[in-house]
Write a protein that holds these residues in place. Structure first.
Motif, PDB file in Angstrom:
ATOM      1  N   TRP A  51       0.832  -1.206   0.000  1.00  0.00           N
ATOM      2  CA  TRP A  51       0.000   0.000   0.000  1.00  0.00           C
ATOM      3  C   TRP A  51       0.871   1.263   0.000  1.00  0.00           C
ATOM      4  N   ALA A  52       1.928   1.250   0.809  1.00  0.00           N
ATOM      5  CA  ALA A  52       2.770   2.450   0.941  1.00  0.00           C
ATOM      6  C   ALA A  52       3.711   2.658  -0.244  1.00  0.00           C
ATOM      7  N   ASN A  53       3.924   1.623  -1.063  1.00  0.00           N
ATOM      8  CA  ASN A  53       4.895   1.728  -2.153  1.00  0.00           C
ATOM      9  C   ASN A  53       4.250   1.620  -3.529  1.00  0.00           C
ATOM     10  N   THR A  54       2.986   1.984  -3.616  1.00  0.00           N
ATOM     11  CA  THR A  54       2.267   2.031  -4.885  1.00  0.00           C
ATOM     12  C   THR A  54       1.761   3.452  -5.084  1.00  0.00           C
ATOM     13  N   PRO A  55       1.162   3.725  -6.219  1.00  0.00           N
ATOM     14  CA  PRO A  55       0.577   5.073  -6.413  1.00  0.00           C
ATOM     15  C   PRO A  55      -0.459   5.443  -5.359  1.00  0.00           C
ATOM     16  N   LEU A  56      -0.932   4.444  -4.580  1.00  0.00           N
ATOM     17  CA  LEU A  56      -1.894   4.724  -3.517  1.00  0.00           C
ATOM     18  C   LEU A  56      -1.206   5.089  -2.204  1.00  0.00           C
ATOM     19  N   GLY A  57       0.095   5.304  -2.260  1.00  0.00           N
ATOM     20  CA  GLY A  57       0.847   5.577  -1.043  1.00  0.00           C
ATOM     21  C   GLY A  57       0.357   6.811  -0.294  1.00  0.00           C
ATOM     22  N   ASP A  58      -0.103   7.819  -1.024  1.00  0.00           N
ATOM     23  CA  ASP A  58      -0.615   9.029  -0.365  1.00  0.00           C
ATOM     24  C   ASP A  58      -1.849   8.714   0.470  1.00  0.00           C
ATOM     25  N   SER A  59      -2.688   7.797  -0.023  1.00  0.00           N
ATOM     26  CA  SER A  59      -3.882   7.427   0.751  1.00  0.00           C
ATOM     27  C   SER A  59      -3.490   6.682   2.022  1.00  0.00           C
ATOM     28  N   TYR A  60      -2.402   5.890   1.955  1.00  0.00           N
ATOM     29  CA  TYR A  60      -1.927   5.195   3.157  1.00  0.00           C
ATOM     30  C   TYR A  60      -1.530   6.215   4.222  1.00  0.00           C
ATOM     31  N   THR A  61      -0.781   7.235   3.812  1.00  0.00           N
ATOM     32  CA  THR A  61      -0.356   8.271   4.749  1.00  0.00           C
ATOM     33  C   THR A  61      -1.554   9.026   5.304  1.00  0.00           C
ATOM     34  N   ALA A  62      -2.537   9.305   4.438  1.00  0.00           N
ATOM     35  CA  ALA A  62      -3.720  10.046   4.874  1.00  0.00           C
ATOM     36  C   ALA A  62      -4.515   9.258   5.912  1.00  0.00           C
ATOM     37  N   VAL A  63      -4.702   7.961   5.671  1.00  0.00           N
ATOM     38  CA  VAL A  63      -5.446   7.135   6.627  1.00  0.00           C
ATOM     39  C   VAL A  63      -4.655   6.986   7.925  1.00  0.00           C
ATOM     40  N   ARG A  64      -3.360   6.731   7.812  1.00  0.00           N
ATOM     41  CA  ARG A  64      -2.520   6.527   9.006  1.00  0.00           C
ATOM     42  C   ARG A  64      -2.505   7.761   9.899  1.00  0.00           C
ATOM     43  N   ASP A  65      -2.506   8.932   9.291  1.00  0.00           N
ATOM     44  CA  ASP A  65      -2.391  10.182  10.061  1.00  0.00           C
ATOM     45  C   ASP A  65      -3.735  10.821  10.378  1.00  0.00           C
ATOM     46  N   PHE A  66      -4.825  10.171   9.998  1.00  0.00           N
ATOM     47  CA  PHE A  66      -6.161  10.724  10.269  1.00  0.00           C
ATOM     48  C   PHE A  66      -6.428  10.708  11.776  1.00  0.00           C
ATOM     49  N   HIS A  67      -6.869  11.838  12.328  1.00  0.00           N
ATOM     50  CA  HIS A  67      -7.122  11.960  13.765  1.00  0.00           C
ATOM     51  C   HIS A  67      -8.599  11.764  14.089  1.00  0.00           C
ATOM     52  N   MET A  68      -8.832  11.124  15.217  1.00  0.00           N
ATOM     53  CA  MET A  68     -10.199  10.949  15.699  1.00  0.00           C
ATOM     54  C   MET A  68     -10.138  10.700  17.204  1.00  0.00           C
ATOM     55  N   GLY A  69     -11.265  10.888  17.867  1.00  0.00           N
ATOM     56  CA  GLY A  69     -11.326  10.682  19.311  1.00  0.00           C
ATOM     57  C   GLY A  69     -11.673  11.961  20.041  1.00  0.00           C
ATOM     58  N   PRO A  70     -12.142  11.827  21.277  1.00  0.00           N
ATOM     59  CA  PRO A  70     -12.560  13.007  22.063  1.00  0.00           C
ATOM     60  C   PRO A  70     -11.372  13.853  22.506  1.00  0.00           C
ATOM     61  N   ALA A  71     -11.241  15.036  21.929  1.00  0.00           N
ATOM     62  CA  ALA A  71     -10.115  15.920  22.281  1.00  0.00           C
ATOM     63  C   ALA A  71     -10.211  16.385  23.722  1.00  0.00           C
TER      64      ALA A  71
END
Length: 469
Positions: A51-71
């Motif tokens: 996933w990280a080493n294909t043209p979809l690599g940007d989506s991997y980074t976006a999902v990995r760094d997506f924030h959620m949870g009660p601040a």
């Protein structure tokens, strides 16, 4: 290197000898789940790399760094942090239960018997750290990553065994599991001592109070997941906000469970809960952590950097060389000084093969790598690549060594699992029972009678065929 010579004036203990039947059954069940989890872990790591080493690599980074949870609760975390701090708490909970069971009912309950695997595990952590330190002292690298190559990933190691089809005898499997349990304990201590940020004493006090309530409810035999799960989540959230790594909460709760059986109990509460939670840990928590931690860029430059930069080279050498030399050397020295005699069915090259297999450091190594170089994303990615490559080299080396002895292992496993009287208990555990020999004599007599009957029928058929029509 010759085997340690037993002292003639003192009774020798058997090292890697036959396990008691209940221990063998527990080890078999536990490792079966870990093996399935290890295969899922392997698949998740491969998926992350693809996933990280294909043209979809940007989506991997976006999902990995997506924030959620009660601040408002201090829990607005990225997906990667939820996996590392949240899901791995389940993994460390299981590790805590395993450690508690080993201490009260397993291989670590007898100090004399525990000395050898504990020394082996300690040497198997000290040697990789020393290799890392020497590599970086000579190369002028950072000493911050000394703890990265100290961990062993039991699930990944078992996945390698499953893939190559090597059936290890139960004594070797138990030794590998005990090494991993002790390894996990000291990895937990390293995380707690060396990777604790500024403490929030109010949150830490709340977490400790929650753990006290958890302990009290267990002692009062209060039952119900709807009591413990919400309490565990509160303890985890407080521990995370305290500055102590949140996975410590999982370990602490695991250690509190009772792992000894009382009269009329088939399983202790700890064993029962571990049986329920282990599939969640091995089948979901650890693979998801791998999915969001193992996705590093793999190219010619990153591969070259692993073997030319002191930090990454120290990690790779620590896993491949440090682990094998440390565990084997510690085991041999401990056996020599404790007068432990190696099982006659095995040889010291078998121990070295297991030591090489323990060089597969994945889950906890990746976690410590993230903690050690937090704030330096490029170096963190390089260290992750070094963990992956070092683990791969260790896996290949162990595969070659184990394949050299695969026929011996298969013969030992067949002997361990032989159950000719079909009573559900391996025959090797009944050979001293007179009733077993009576049952076997009856079985052999029955088989002989059936053989004679078939021979007589075959002879009668030939006579009929030869007679004139």
């Amino acid at each position: 290197m010759p085997a340690p010579a037993p002292a003639p004036t003192s009774a020798t203990r058997k090292f890697l000898g036959r396990l008691p039947l209940p221990e063998r059954q527990y080890i078999t069940d536990a490792l079966r789940t870990e093996t399935v989890g290890g295969v899922l872990l392997l698949l998740a790591a491969v998926a992350a790399l693809v996933w990280a080493n294909t043209p979809l690599g940007d989506s991997y980074t976006a999902v990995r760094d997506f924030h959620m949870g009660p601040a408002v609760l201090g829990l607005d975390l990225s997906v990667q942090h939820w996996a590392a701090d949240g899901l791995l708490a389940i993994f460390f909970f299981v590790a805590g239960v395993e450690l508690k069971r080993e201490l009260v009912a397993g291989e670590l309950r007898d100090p004399k018997a525990a000395a050898l695997p504990v020394i082996a595990a300690l040497c198997g952590m000290a040697a990789p750290a020393l290799v890392y330190a020497l590599t970086n002292a000579v190369g002028g690298g950072s000493m911050d990553g000394w703890a990265v190559p100290t961990a062993t990933d039991i699930a990944f190691a078992l996945a390698v065994l499953a893939v190559i089809g090597t059936s290890l005898p139960s004594a070797l499997r138990a030794f590998l599991l005990t090494l991993a349990v002790v390894d996990d304990l000291f990895a937990i201590l390293i995380i707690a001592v060396f990777f604790t940020s500024d403490l929030n004493f109010a949150a830490l006090g709340g977490a400790i109070a929650g753990l006290a309530v958890f302990w009290l409810l267990l002692r009062k035999n209060v039952h119900g997941w709807y009591v413990y799960v919400p309490l565990a989540l509160v303890i985890w959230g407080l521990m995370y906000n305290s500055g102590v790594h949140a996975t410590i909460a999982g370990v602490a709760m695991g250690l509190m469970l009772r792992c000894t059986r009382r009269d009329g109990e088939r399983h202790s509460p700890g064993e029962h809960i571990e049986h329920l939670v282990r599939p969640l840990s091995a089948g979901l928590a650890v693979p998801l952590f791998a999915l969001f931690s193992a996705g590093v860029a793999v190219n010619g430059k990153s591969l070259t950097d692993v073997f030319t930069q002191p930090v990454t080279l120290g990690v790779a050498l620590g896993l491949v060389v440090g682990k094998a030399v440390g565990i084997f050397g510690g085991t041999w020295l401990a056996a020599r000084f404790t007068r432990a005699e190696l099982n006659s069915d095995l040889a010291w090259p078998d121990v070295f093969a297991i030591a090489s297999l323990a060089g597969i450091g994945f889950t906890v190594s990746l976690l410590i790598g993230e903690l050690a170089f937090e704030g330096d994303a490029p170096l963190t990615e390089e260290v992750k690549a070094a963990v992956l490559i070092g683990s791969l080299i260790a896996a290949v080396l162990a595969t070659v060594l184990l394949k050299l002895r695969v026929r011996k292992y298969q013969a030992l496993m067949a002997d361990e699992e032989r159950d000719e009287d079909e009573d559900g208990i391996p025959d090797i555990y009944e050979e001293d029972d007179p009733e077993y020999h009576l049952r076997m004599a009856a079985i052999y007599e029955k088989k002989a009678a059936e053989h004679r009957e078939r021979a007589e029928l075959a002879g009668a058929s030939r006579d009929d065929a030869d007679s004139p029509a």
